[in-house]
Design a protein around this motif. Structure first.
Motif: not given
Length: 168
Positions: A129-136, A148-156
């Motif tokens: 869907a074009g959502n960005a997931y940042y990795r450091v 935390f927020f990625e999981h919330f937006h995607d799954d809850h």
């Protein structure tokens, strides 16, 4: 994205999260039905349990230490087993205590990022869907500081918003 932008993104996500928690209200935090039988407190605890592991691992990597043991018993490996343990560990706690721990854990993640060099490698993965997931990258390991927020937006999030709509 650079480090300052990543920290700003996390702080913005945290502000939006806090606004949602205010909308829920502490008085409704323990009402079941937010995500199946889980209350909002249970959901916050679930996400915080995993975020505690991330924060501890990021802190260890920053010091050059090996991955620390998880906050749950080491013999638990499957996500469902870990989630059940987190539920049992947090379910009896007061909602305010769970919220305070969630905030403290997120601040630990942000503090690790703030201590990193300005040119720390940050990668963006994108879903269909074009959502960005940042990795450091810390010590050669890729970490998802916004998990935390990625999981919330995607799954809850959809479940929480539907629950709020029904409650209001």
């Amino acid at each position: 994205m650079n480090k300052a932008e990543l920290v700003h993104w996390l702080q913005t996500e945290q502000q939006q999260w806090e606004a949602l928690l205010t909308q829920v209200g502490v008085e409704r935090m323990e009402q079941p039905g937010v995500n199946g039988p889980w209350s909002m407190k249970d959901l916050v605890a679930h996400m915080t349990g995993w975020n505690r592991r991330l924060a501890a691992y990021m802190q260890a990597a920053q010091r050059g230490d090996p991955e620390p043991p998880p906050p749950w018993p080491a013999h638990l490996q499957a996500g469902d087993e870990i989630n059940a343990w987190i539920f049992e560990a947090y379910h009896g706690r007061a909602a305010q205590a769970v919220l305070d721990e969630a905030r403290q854990t997120m601040q630990q993640v942000i503090a690790v990022l703030e201590r990193l060099p300005a040119d720390v490698p940050i990668e963006a993965d994108h879903d269909a869907a074009g959502n960005a997931y940042y990795r450091v990258r810390i010590g050669g390991v890729r970490f998802p500081p916004g998990e935390f927020f990625e999981h919330f937006h995607d799954d809850h999030e959809a479940n929480v918003r539907a629950w709020l709509a029904r409650a209001e």
